[in-house]
Motif scaffolding. Structure first.
Motif, short mmCIF file in Angstrom:
data_model
loop_
_atom_site.label_atom_id
_atom_site.label_comp_id
_atom_site.label_asym_id
_atom_site.label_seq_id
_atom_site.Cartn_x
_atom_site.Cartn_y
_atom_site.Cartn_z
N THR A 1 0.84 -1.20 0.00
CA THR A 1 0.00 0.00 0.00
C THR A 1 0.87 1.25 0.00
O THR A 1 0.64 2.19 -0.77
CB THR A 1 -0.92 0.01 1.24
OG1 THR A 1 -1.76 -1.15 1.21
CG2 THR A 1 -1.77 1.27 1.29
N PRO B 1 -1.25 9.15 2.71
CA PRO B 1 -2.47 9.25 3.52
C PRO B 1 -2.72 10.70 3.93
O PRO B 1 -1.82 11.37 4.44
CB PRO B 1 -2.17 8.36 4.73
CG PRO B 1 -1.19 7.36 4.21
CD PRO B 1 -0.33 8.13 3.24
N GLN C 1 -7.55 9.55 6.43
CA GLN C 1 -7.40 8.32 5.66
C GLN C 1 -6.56 7.27 6.39
O GLN C 1 -5.44 7.53 6.80
CB GLN C 1 -6.74 8.63 4.31
CG GLN C 1 -7.66 9.39 3.36
CD GLN C 1 -6.93 9.79 2.09
OE1 GLN C 1 -5.72 9.96 2.08
NE2 GLN C 1 -7.69 9.96 1.01
N ASN C 2 -7.15 6.10 6.56
CA ASN C 2 -6.43 4.91 7.04
C ASN C 2 -6.86 3.77 6.12
O ASN C 2 -8.01 3.33 6.17
CB ASN C 2 -6.78 4.59 8.50
CG ASN C 2 -6.35 5.69 9.45
OD1 ASN C 2 -7.12 6.61 9.74
ND2 ASN C 2 -5.12 5.61 9.94
N PHE C 3 -5.94 3.29 5.28
CA PHE C 3 -6.29 2.32 4.25
C PHE C 3 -6.23 0.89 4.80
O PHE C 3 -5.26 0.50 5.46
CB PHE C 3 -5.32 2.44 3.07
CG PHE C 3 -5.33 3.79 2.41
CD1 PHE C 3 -6.42 4.19 1.64
CD2 PHE C 3 -4.27 4.66 2.56
CE1 PHE C 3 -6.44 5.43 1.02
CE2 PHE C 3 -4.27 5.91 1.95
CZ PHE C 3 -5.36 6.29 1.18
N GLY D 1 -10.82 4.89 -1.27
CA GLY D 1 -9.43 4.61 -0.98
C GLY D 1 -8.77 3.87 -2.12
O GLY D 1 -8.97 4.20 -3.29
N LEU D 2 -8.01 2.83 -1.81
CA LEU D 2 -7.33 2.05 -2.85
C LEU D 2 -8.18 0.89 -3.35
O LEU D 2 -7.71 0.07 -4.13
CB LEU D 2 -5.98 1.55 -2.32
CG LEU D 2 -5.00 2.67 -1.93
CD1 LEU D 2 -3.69 2.08 -1.41
CD2 LEU D 2 -4.74 3.59 -3.12
N GLU E 1 -15.61 9.38 -3.34
CA GLU E 1 -14.24 9.61 -2.89
C GLU E 1 -13.93 11.10 -2.92
O GLU E 1 -14.05 11.73 -3.97
CB GLU E 1 -13.25 8.83 -3.77
CG GLU E 1 -11.80 9.06 -3.43
CD GLU E 1 -11.47 8.76 -1.97
OE1 GLU E 1 -11.00 9.70 -1.29
OE2 GLU E 1 -11.70 7.62 -1.53
N ILE F 1 -6.72 10.18 -5.30
CA ILE F 1 -7.19 8.79 -5.34
C ILE F 1 -8.10 8.57 -6.55
O ILE F 1 -8.01 7.55 -7.25
CB ILE F 1 -7.94 8.44 -4.04
CG1 ILE F 1 -6.98 8.45 -2.85
CG2 ILE F 1 -8.64 7.11 -4.16
CD1 ILE F 1 -5.95 7.35 -2.85
N ASN G 1 -15.66 2.23 5.11
CA ASN G 1 -14.56 2.37 6.07
C ASN G 1 -14.46 3.87 6.31
O ASN G 1 -13.76 4.58 5.60
CB ASN G 1 -13.26 1.80 5.49
CG ASN G 1 -12.05 2.15 6.33
OD1 ASN G 1 -12.16 2.47 7.51
ND2 ASN G 1 -10.87 2.10 5.72
N PHE H 1 -4.53 -1.54 9.18
CA PHE H 1 -4.55 -0.29 8.42
C PHE H 1 -3.16 0.25 8.14
O PHE H 1 -2.19 -0.05 8.85
CB PHE H 1 -5.30 0.80 9.22
CG PHE H 1 -6.71 0.49 9.56
CD1 PHE H 1 -7.75 0.83 8.69
CD2 PHE H 1 -7.04 -0.14 10.76
CE1 PHE H 1 -9.06 0.57 9.02
CE2 PHE H 1 -8.35 -0.40 11.09
CZ PHE H 1 -9.36 -0.05 10.22
#
Length: 295
Positions: A6, A17, A23-25, A53-54, A72, A77, A118, A186
Protein backbone atom coordinates in the motif's frame (compact mmCIF):
# COMPACT_ATOMS: atom_id res chain seq x y z
CA UNK A 1 -2.58 -5.75 -0.24
CA UNK A 2 -0.05 -5.62 2.60
CA UNK A 3 0.95 -2.41 4.36
CA UNK A 4 4.26 -2.28 2.46
CA UNK A 5 2.51 -2.71 -0.89
CA UNK A 6 0.00 0.00 0.00
CA UNK A 7 2.75 2.40 0.97
CA UNK A 8 4.68 1.60 -2.23
CA UNK A 9 1.64 2.16 -4.44
CA UNK A 10 0.87 5.50 -2.84
CA UNK A 11 4.47 6.63 -3.13
CA UNK A 12 4.68 5.58 -6.78
CA UNK A 13 1.62 7.69 -7.53
CA UNK A 14 2.91 10.68 -5.57
CA UNK A 15 0.22 10.19 -2.91
CA UNK A 16 0.20 9.84 0.86
CA UNK A 17 -2.47 9.25 3.52
CA UNK A 18 -4.27 12.57 3.91
CA UNK A 19 -4.47 13.51 7.60
CA UNK A 20 -7.17 16.12 7.00
CA UNK A 21 -9.35 13.49 5.32
CA UNK A 22 -8.63 10.98 8.08
CA UNK A 23 -7.40 8.32 5.66
CA UNK A 24 -6.43 4.91 7.04
CA UNK A 25 -6.29 2.32 4.25
CA UNK A 26 -7.24 -1.31 4.84
CA UNK A 27 -4.24 -3.44 3.90
CA UNK A 28 -5.37 -7.07 4.32
CA UNK A 29 -7.93 -8.77 2.10
CA UNK A 30 -9.59 -10.79 4.85
CA UNK A 31 -11.06 -7.83 6.70
CA UNK A 32 -12.88 -6.17 3.76
CA UNK A 33 -14.24 -9.56 2.68
CA UNK A 34 -15.47 -10.20 6.22
CA UNK A 35 -17.20 -6.80 6.31
CA UNK A 36 -18.96 -7.53 3.03
CA UNK A 37 -20.05 -10.97 4.25
CA UNK A 38 -21.48 -9.46 7.45
CA UNK A 39 -23.25 -6.67 5.54
CA UNK A 40 -25.80 -9.19 4.24
CA UNK A 41 -25.93 -7.87 0.69
CA UNK A 42 -28.00 -9.32 -2.15
CA UNK A 43 -26.73 -9.85 -5.72
CA UNK A 44 -29.10 -7.21 -7.13
CA UNK A 45 -28.24 -4.51 -4.55
CA UNK A 46 -27.04 -1.02 -5.41
CA UNK A 47 -24.60 0.04 -2.67
CA UNK A 48 -23.02 3.38 -1.83
CA UNK A 49 -19.42 3.17 -0.60
CA UNK A 50 -18.05 6.19 1.25
CA UNK A 51 -14.29 6.56 0.89
CA UNK A 52 -13.09 4.26 -1.90
CA UNK A 53 -9.43 4.61 -0.98
CA UNK A 54 -7.33 2.05 -2.85
CA UNK A 55 -10.34 -0.19 -3.44
CA UNK A 56 -9.77 -2.80 -0.70
CA UNK A 57 -13.46 -2.74 0.25
CA UNK A 58 -14.72 -1.69 -3.19
CA UNK A 59 -13.67 -4.88 -4.95
CA UNK A 60 -15.41 -7.37 -2.63
CA UNK A 61 -18.47 -5.11 -2.64
CA UNK A 62 -18.50 -5.19 -6.44
CA UNK A 63 -18.26 -8.98 -6.37
CA UNK A 64 -21.21 -9.23 -3.98
CA UNK A 65 -23.73 -6.86 -5.57
CA UNK A 66 -24.90 -5.46 -8.88
CA UNK A 67 -23.69 -1.87 -8.63
CA UNK A 68 -21.38 0.13 -6.37
CA UNK A 69 -21.37 3.92 -6.28
CA UNK A 70 -18.04 4.92 -4.78
CA UNK A 71 -17.83 8.41 -3.26
CA UNK A 72 -14.24 9.61 -2.89
CA UNK A 73 -13.26 13.08 -1.67
CA UNK A 74 -9.53 12.76 -2.49
CA UNK A 75 -8.85 14.00 -6.03
CA UNK A 76 -5.52 12.12 -6.12
CA UNK A 77 -7.19 8.79 -5.34
CA UNK A 78 -9.86 9.43 -7.98
CA UNK A 79 -7.16 10.26 -10.54
CA UNK A 80 -5.26 7.05 -9.66
CA UNK A 81 -8.26 4.82 -10.31
CA UNK A 82 -9.28 6.61 -13.49
CA UNK A 83 -5.78 6.40 -14.92
CA UNK A 84 -5.25 2.76 -13.99
CA UNK A 85 -8.83 1.64 -14.69
CA UNK A 86 -8.33 -0.80 -11.83
CA UNK A 87 -11.84 -0.95 -10.39
CA UNK A 88 -14.48 -3.50 -11.50
CA UNK A 89 -16.83 -2.51 -14.33
CA UNK A 90 -19.86 -2.30 -12.02
CA UNK A 91 -18.22 0.43 -9.88
CA UNK A 92 -19.25 4.03 -10.54
CA UNK A 93 -16.55 6.29 -9.08
CA UNK A 94 -17.67 9.80 -8.11
CA UNK A 95 -15.38 12.56 -6.87
CA UNK A 96 -17.58 13.89 -4.07
CA UNK A 97 -17.73 14.70 -0.37
CA UNK A 98 -20.44 12.64 1.34
CA UNK A 99 -21.12 15.56 3.68
CA UNK A 100 -22.06 17.75 0.72
CA UNK A 101 -23.44 15.38 -1.90
CA UNK A 102 -27.19 15.20 -2.53
CA UNK A 103 -28.03 11.87 -0.91
CA UNK A 104 -31.50 11.80 -2.47
CA UNK A 105 -29.91 11.85 -5.93
CA UNK A 106 -28.07 8.62 -5.10
CA UNK A 107 -31.25 6.66 -4.44
CA UNK A 108 -32.49 4.48 -7.29
CA UNK A 109 -36.22 4.78 -8.05
CA UNK A 110 -38.27 2.80 -5.54
CA UNK A 111 -35.20 1.97 -3.45
CA UNK A 112 -33.54 3.19 -0.25
CA UNK A 113 -29.88 3.89 0.45
CA UNK A 114 -27.60 1.03 1.39
CA UNK A 115 -24.23 2.36 2.56
CA UNK A 116 -21.02 0.46 3.35
CA UNK A 117 -17.95 2.41 4.43
CA UNK A 118 -14.56 2.37 6.07
CA UNK A 119 -15.44 5.79 7.42
CA UNK A 120 -12.70 8.37 8.01
CA UNK A 121 -12.68 9.17 11.73
CA UNK A 122 -12.59 12.89 10.94
CA UNK A 123 -16.12 12.87 9.46
CA UNK A 124 -17.77 10.27 11.69
CA UNK A 125 -19.94 12.63 13.71
CA UNK A 126 -21.27 14.83 10.89
CA UNK A 127 -21.78 11.73 8.71
CA UNK A 128 -23.94 10.10 11.38
CA UNK A 129 -26.04 13.24 11.75
CA UNK A 130 -26.54 13.30 7.97
CA UNK A 131 -27.91 9.75 8.15
CA UNK A 132 -30.27 10.76 10.94
CA UNK A 133 -31.48 13.80 8.99
CA UNK A 134 -32.11 11.59 5.94
CA UNK A 135 -33.51 8.59 7.79
CA UNK A 136 -36.46 8.38 5.41
CA UNK A 137 -34.02 7.63 2.55
CA UNK A 138 -32.10 4.96 4.42
CA UNK A 139 -32.25 1.18 4.38
CA UNK A 140 -29.05 0.51 6.33
CA UNK A 141 -25.48 1.64 6.82
CA UNK A 142 -22.60 -0.69 7.64
CA UNK A 143 -19.76 1.54 8.77
CA UNK A 144 -16.39 1.24 10.44
CA UNK A 145 -15.90 3.76 13.23
CA UNK A 146 -13.45 4.44 15.99
CA UNK A 147 -14.50 1.90 18.63
CA UNK A 148 -15.14 4.56 21.25
CA UNK A 149 -17.48 6.41 18.90
CA UNK A 150 -19.32 3.22 17.92
CA UNK A 151 -19.90 2.28 21.56
CA UNK A 152 -21.47 5.68 22.19
CA UNK A 153 -24.13 4.86 19.64
CA UNK A 154 -25.14 1.78 21.63
CA UNK A 155 -24.77 3.30 25.11
CA UNK A 156 -27.41 3.06 27.82
CA UNK A 157 -28.96 6.00 29.70
CA UNK A 158 -27.01 7.02 32.76
CA UNK A 159 -23.58 6.36 31.25
CA UNK A 160 -21.03 8.95 30.19
CA UNK A 161 -21.04 7.55 26.64
CA UNK A 162 -24.78 8.23 26.24
CA UNK A 163 -25.49 11.39 24.28
CA UNK A 164 -27.19 13.15 21.38
CA UNK A 165 -26.41 10.65 18.58
CA UNK A 166 -27.39 7.72 20.84
CA UNK A 167 -30.89 9.10 21.31
CA UNK A 168 -31.44 10.35 17.78
CA UNK A 169 -30.30 7.09 16.19
CA UNK A 170 -32.51 5.13 18.60
CA UNK A 171 -35.44 7.21 17.32
CA UNK A 172 -35.05 5.93 13.77
CA UNK A 173 -32.78 2.87 13.68
CA UNK A 174 -31.26 -0.08 15.50
CA UNK A 175 -27.49 -0.30 15.98
CA UNK A 176 -25.57 -3.51 16.50
CA UNK A 177 -21.87 -4.43 16.44
CA UNK A 178 -20.48 -6.63 13.69
CA UNK A 179 -16.69 -6.77 13.86
CA UNK A 180 -13.78 -5.34 15.86
CA UNK A 181 -10.79 -4.37 13.70
CA UNK A 182 -7.25 -4.15 15.02
CA UNK A 183 -5.02 -1.13 14.18
CA UNK A 184 -2.61 -3.51 12.39
CA UNK A 185 -5.21 -3.87 9.62
CA UNK A 186 -4.55 -0.29 8.42
CA UNK A 187 -1.91 1.93 6.84
CA UNK A 188 -1.13 4.14 8.58
CA UNK A 189 -2.01 2.44 11.84
CA UNK A 190 -4.54 4.33 13.96
CA UNK A 191 -3.90 4.51 17.68
CA UNK A 192 -7.24 2.91 18.56
CA UNK A 193 -9.33 -0.13 17.69
CA UNK A 194 -12.13 0.20 15.15
CA UNK A 195 -15.59 -1.33 15.26
CA UNK A 196 -17.83 -2.15 12.32
CA UNK A 197 -21.51 -1.59 13.12
CA UNK A 198 -24.78 -2.02 11.28
CA UNK A 199 -27.31 0.81 11.53
CA UNK A 200 -30.62 -0.63 10.36
CA UNK A 201 -33.36 1.87 9.46
CA UNK A 202 -35.52 -0.74 7.73
CA UNK A 203 -37.61 -2.48 8.82
CA UNK A 204 -38.68 0.25 11.20
CA UNK A 205 -37.53 -0.83 14.67
CA UNK A 206 -40.32 -2.15 16.93
CA UNK A 207 -39.35 0.33 19.66
CA UNK A 208 -39.85 3.22 17.24
CA UNK A 209 -43.15 1.81 15.96
CA UNK A 210 -44.41 1.64 19.53
CA UNK A 211 -43.84 5.38 19.97
CA UNK A 212 -46.36 6.31 17.26
CA UNK A 213 -46.00 9.55 15.32
CA UNK A 214 -43.87 12.37 16.69
CA UNK A 215 -42.10 15.45 15.37
CA UNK A 216 -38.55 14.24 14.63
CA UNK A 217 -37.19 17.72 13.93
CA UNK A 218 -38.50 18.98 17.26
CA UNK A 219 -37.16 15.91 19.04
CA UNK A 220 -33.73 16.64 17.56
CA UNK A 221 -33.85 20.27 18.76
CA UNK A 222 -34.77 19.18 22.28
CA UNK A 223 -32.11 16.46 22.45
CA UNK A 224 -29.41 18.83 21.14
CA UNK A 225 -30.45 21.44 23.71
CA UNK A 226 -30.60 18.95 26.58
CA UNK A 227 -27.11 17.59 25.89
CA UNK A 228 -25.64 20.94 24.85
CA UNK A 229 -24.12 21.46 28.27
CA UNK A 230 -24.14 18.11 30.03
CA UNK A 231 -23.48 19.53 33.48
CA UNK A 232 -26.64 21.61 33.41
CA UNK A 233 -29.96 20.30 34.65
CA UNK A 234 -32.59 19.43 32.06
CA UNK A 235 -34.50 22.62 32.93
CA UNK A 236 -31.49 24.90 32.57
CA UNK A 237 -30.32 23.20 29.38
CA UNK A 238 -33.68 23.61 27.65
CA UNK A 239 -34.16 27.14 29.01
CA UNK A 240 -30.69 28.15 27.86
CA UNK A 241 -31.53 27.04 24.33
CA UNK A 242 -34.55 29.34 24.30
CA UNK A 243 -37.09 26.56 23.79
CA UNK A 244 -39.54 28.28 26.14
CA UNK A 245 -39.29 31.92 27.32
CA UNK A 246 -41.08 31.24 30.61
CA UNK A 247 -38.90 29.02 32.79
CA UNK A 248 -41.72 28.25 35.23
CA UNK A 249 -43.94 26.98 32.40
CA UNK A 250 -41.02 24.97 31.08
CA UNK A 251 -40.59 23.34 34.49
CA UNK A 252 -44.32 22.52 34.54
CA UNK A 253 -44.03 20.81 31.13
CA UNK A 254 -41.09 18.74 32.31
CA UNK A 255 -42.95 17.68 35.45
CA UNK A 256 -46.06 16.84 33.40
CA UNK A 257 -43.89 14.25 31.62
CA UNK A 258 -43.10 12.61 34.95
CA UNK A 259 -39.60 14.08 35.06
CA UNK A 260 -37.88 16.24 37.63
CA UNK A 261 -36.58 19.56 36.21
CA UNK A 262 -33.35 18.94 38.15
CA UNK A 263 -32.43 15.72 36.28
CA UNK A 264 -29.71 15.70 33.65
CA UNK A 265 -30.13 14.70 30.03
CA UNK A 266 -28.13 11.46 30.26
CA UNK A 267 -30.75 9.95 32.63
CA UNK A 268 -33.58 10.22 30.06
CA UNK A 269 -34.39 7.39 27.66
CA UNK A 270 -35.84 7.74 24.16
CA UNK A 271 -39.42 7.48 25.42
CA UNK A 272 -38.80 10.31 27.91
CA UNK A 273 -37.51 12.58 25.15
CA UNK A 274 -40.48 11.79 22.90
CA UNK A 275 -42.95 12.60 25.72
CA UNK A 276 -41.06 15.82 26.34
CA UNK A 277 -41.18 16.80 22.67
CA UNK A 278 -44.95 16.28 22.61
CA UNK A 279 -45.44 18.32 25.78
CA UNK A 280 -43.31 21.21 24.54
CA UNK A 281 -44.58 21.24 20.94
CA UNK A 282 -47.44 23.76 21.37
CA UNK A 283 -45.14 26.52 22.62
CA UNK A 284 -42.16 26.07 20.28
CA UNK A 285 -42.02 27.80 16.89
CA UNK A 286 -40.95 25.60 13.96
CA UNK A 287 -37.28 25.50 13.08
CA UNK A 288 -36.31 23.33 10.11
CA UNK A 289 -32.56 23.58 10.79
CA UNK A 290 -30.87 20.68 12.55
CA UNK A 291 -27.40 21.38 13.85
CA UNK A 292 -24.83 18.63 14.13
CA UNK A 293 -22.63 19.15 17.16
CA UNK A 294 -20.07 16.62 18.24
CA UNK A 295 -21.48 13.74 20.28
Amino acid sequence: MAAGSTQHLLKRQGLAPHKKLGQNFLVHERTPKRIVDLAGLHPDDRVIEVGVGLGALTRPLAAACAHVVGLEADAGIVRLHREQQDLPANVELIHADVLKVDLAALVAPGQKLKIVANLPYSISSPFLFRLIEHAELMDFAVVMLQKEMALRLMARPGTKEYGTPTVLLAACAEVRPLLTVDPAEFHPRPKVDSLVIRIAFQPRPARVQALGDFDRALLARIVHAAFGQRRKTLLNGLAGAGLRPDKALLADCIEACGLAPSVRAETLNLEDFVRLSRALAPGIPPNPCLSSPSP
